[in-house]
Write a protein that holds these residues in place. Structure first.
Motif, PDB file in Angstrom:
ATOM      1  N   GLU A  45       0.848  -1.180   0.000  1.00  0.00           N
ATOM      2  CA  GLU A  45       0.000   0.000   0.000  1.00  0.00           C
ATOM      3  C   GLU A  45       0.892   1.241   0.000  1.00  0.00           C
ATOM      4  N   ILE A  46       0.637   2.159  -0.915  1.00  0.00           N
ATOM      5  CA  ILE A  46       1.438   3.376  -0.984  1.00  0.00           C
ATOM      6  C   ILE A  46       0.525   4.596  -0.970  1.00  0.00           C
ATOM      7  N   ARG A  47       1.099   5.706  -0.571  1.00  0.00           N
ATOM      8  CA  ARG A  47       0.376   6.980  -0.567  1.00  0.00           C
ATOM      9  C   ARG A  47       1.031   7.910  -1.588  1.00  0.00           C
ATOM     10  N   MET A  58      -3.862  10.240  -2.912  1.00  0.00           N
ATOM     11  CA  MET A  58      -4.475   8.960  -3.237  1.00  0.00           C
ATOM     12  C   MET A  58      -3.688   7.832  -2.590  1.00  0.00           C
ATOM     13  N   HIS A  59      -4.368   6.714  -2.374  1.00  0.00           N
ATOM     14  CA  HIS A  59      -3.742   5.518  -1.838  1.00  0.00           C
ATOM     15  C   HIS A  59      -3.958   4.376  -2.826  1.00  0.00           C
ATOM     16  N   TYR A  60      -2.895   3.618  -3.086  1.00  0.00           N
ATOM     17  CA  TYR A  60      -2.962   2.539  -4.064  1.00  0.00           C
ATOM     18  C   TYR A  60      -2.275   1.280  -3.529  1.00  0.00           C
ATOM     19  N   ARG A  61      -2.684   0.149  -4.059  1.00  0.00           N
ATOM     20  CA  ARG A  61      -1.866  -1.054  -3.931  1.00  0.00           C
ATOM     21  C   ARG A  61      -1.015  -1.103  -5.184  1.00  0.00           C
ATOM     22  N   ALA A  62       0.299  -1.194  -4.999  1.00  0.00           N
ATOM     23  CA  ALA A  62       1.211  -1.018  -6.129  1.00  0.00           C
ATOM     24  C   ALA A  62       2.437  -1.902  -5.987  1.00  0.00           C
ATOM     25  N   VAL A  63       3.072  -2.142  -7.111  1.00  0.00           N
ATOM     26  CA  VAL A  63       4.320  -2.904  -7.183  1.00  0.00           C
ATOM     27  C   VAL A  63       5.406  -1.980  -7.699  1.00  0.00           C
ATOM     28  N   PRO A  64       6.608  -1.982  -7.088  1.00  0.00           N
ATOM     29  CA  PRO A  64       7.693  -1.182  -7.673  1.00  0.00           C
ATOM     30  C   PRO A  64       7.889  -1.590  -9.131  1.00  0.00           C
ATOM     31  N   LEU A  65       7.847  -0.641 -10.024  1.00  0.00           N
ATOM     32  CA  LEU A  65       7.888  -0.983 -11.444  1.00  0.00           C
ATOM     33  C   LEU A  65       9.170  -1.721 -11.804  1.00  0.00           C
ATOM     34  N   ALA A  66      10.256  -1.372 -11.147  1.00  0.00           N
ATOM     35  CA  ALA A  66      11.552  -1.977 -11.482  1.00  0.00           C
ATOM     36  C   ALA A  66      11.527  -3.499 -11.366  1.00  0.00           C
ATOM     37  N   VAL A  67      10.737  -4.048 -10.428  1.00  0.00           N
ATOM     38  CA  VAL A  67      10.743  -5.505 -10.249  1.00  0.00           C
ATOM     39  C   VAL A  67      10.048  -6.221 -11.402  1.00  0.00           C
ATOM     40  N   ALA A 103       9.278   4.880  -9.283  1.00  0.00           N
ATOM     41  CA  ALA A 103       8.122   4.543 -10.114  1.00  0.00           C
ATOM     42  C   ALA A 103       7.431   3.296  -9.573  1.00  0.00           C
ATOM     43  N   TRP A 104       6.086   3.348  -9.592  1.00  0.00           N
ATOM     44  CA  TRP A 104       5.266   2.234  -9.124  1.00  0.00           C
ATOM     45  C   TRP A 104       4.179   1.950 -10.156  1.00  0.00           C
ATOM     46  N   LEU A 105       3.806   0.682 -10.264  1.00  0.00           N
ATOM     47  CA  LEU A 105       2.637   0.321 -11.044  1.00  0.00           C
ATOM     48  C   LEU A 105       1.491   0.111 -10.071  1.00  0.00           C
ATOM     49  N   ALA A 106       0.544   1.045 -10.083  1.00  0.00           N
ATOM     50  CA  ALA A 106      -0.641   0.919  -9.239  1.00  0.00           C
ATOM     51  C   ALA A 106      -1.656   0.029  -9.951  1.00  0.00           C
ATOM     52  N   TRP A 114     -11.247   2.374  -8.024  1.00  0.00           N
ATOM     53  CA  TRP A 114     -10.847   3.760  -7.795  1.00  0.00           C
ATOM     54  C   TRP A 114     -11.965   4.709  -8.215  1.00  0.00           C
ATOM     55  N   PRO A 115     -11.935   5.925  -7.715  1.00  0.00           N
ATOM     56  CA  PRO A 115     -12.961   6.890  -8.126  1.00  0.00           C
ATOM     57  C   PRO A 115     -12.774   7.303  -9.583  1.00  0.00           C
TER      58      PRO A 115
END
Length: 267
Positions: A45-47, A58-67, A103-106, A114-115
């Motif tokens: 979870e990131i802000r 906004m708050h998202y569940r995300a993966v570091p894009l680099a991985v 960078a993150w992929l949400a 999401w709204p």
């Protein structure tokens, strides 16, 4: 009109469905399902403060894009393609860094959609490239693509689209060449020039006419800084390029590139 709205409203109310992201980073491609990304071992979870698209925290569940970018090197060039024709051209190096700008992929969870981005608009999902601490990397609004459908490793823009190149006799440190780099970062996601580019979103910026040919200089600067101050309509998508994103000197260089390319039109 009422009949059309009656058909449209149920579509806007449909639940978010699971989605697929395609990564083409070499000789093969890989598809990630949204459920797999939501359950990825490094998902968290990131802000995001001052989200570029939502204009709020906004708050998202995300993966570091680099991985997800296995086999990609810092000198590579990547392209994020959205399903609405937006195409973000991005050097790989900033996307691979662990910080300070990261960078993150949400990933939009179908169970927790999401709204919407605005009245009558969908959300930024199912996949949205977001950044933590973007100011540290001077990340442009165009480097926040949403509705992402695929990410591809490609040859650099200058190799793929020679029609974008300034005159070869210019010195490497000429402001026009700096403007070309800024054009790739800030403009090419939506616009083509001389018919060159992969974006399907905005108009060509040289054919039939270059904006430096029909905008008074002061109004062109104002339009880039704050598009809504000159033209307002509900579906407008061009972001404002503040001095924090594009300094006055960089804006000068970008305009120098556009004016130069007005003399290099290619059908």
């Amino acid at each position: 009109m009422r009949f059309c709205l009656a058909l449209l409203l149920p579509l806007l109310c449909l639940p978010v469905q699971a989605a697929q992201l395609t990564l083409e980073l070499g000789d093969t491609s890989r598809q990630w399902q949204s459920a797999d990304l939501l359950a990825h071992p490094q998902a968290q979870e990131i802000r995001i403060d001052n989200d570029v698209s939502y204009k709020r925290t906004m708050h998202y569940r995300a993966v570091p894009l680099a991985v997800l970018l296995e086999g990609v090197a810092t000198g590579d060039h990547l392209q994020a393609v959205a399903d609405d024709g937006f195409v973000a051209e991005m050097p790989a190096a900033p996307l691979l860094k662990n910080g300070p700008a990261r960078a993150w992929l949400a990933i939009e969870d179908p169970a927790k959609p999401w709204p919407p981005l605005g009245t009558g608009k969908p959300s930024a999902g199912p996949f949205y490239l977001v950044w933590t601490n973007p100011q540290a990397g001077r990340i442009s609004p165009e480097q926040w693509p949403f509705h992402v459908a695929s990410i591809r490793r490609l040859e650099p823009v200058a190799t793929r689209f020679p029609g974008l190149l300034p005159a070869p006799q210019l010195a490497s440190n000429d402001p026009i060449n700096l403007g070309f780099s800024l054009f790739q970062k800030n403009c090419l996601a939506c616009h083509r020039l001389n018919g060159a580019g992969d974006a399907q979103f905005g108009p060509d910026l040289n054919l039939p006419h270059n904006p430096t040919e029909y905008f008074q200089p002061a109004f062109l600067r104002r339009y880039i800084r704050d598009p809504q101050s000159l033209r307002q309509w509900p579906q407008a998508r061009m972001p404002a390029f503040s001095p924090e994103v594009l300094s006055d000197a960089e804006l000068d260089a970008l305009l120098a590139y556009l004016a130069h390319m007005a003399t290099r039109k290619q059908p």
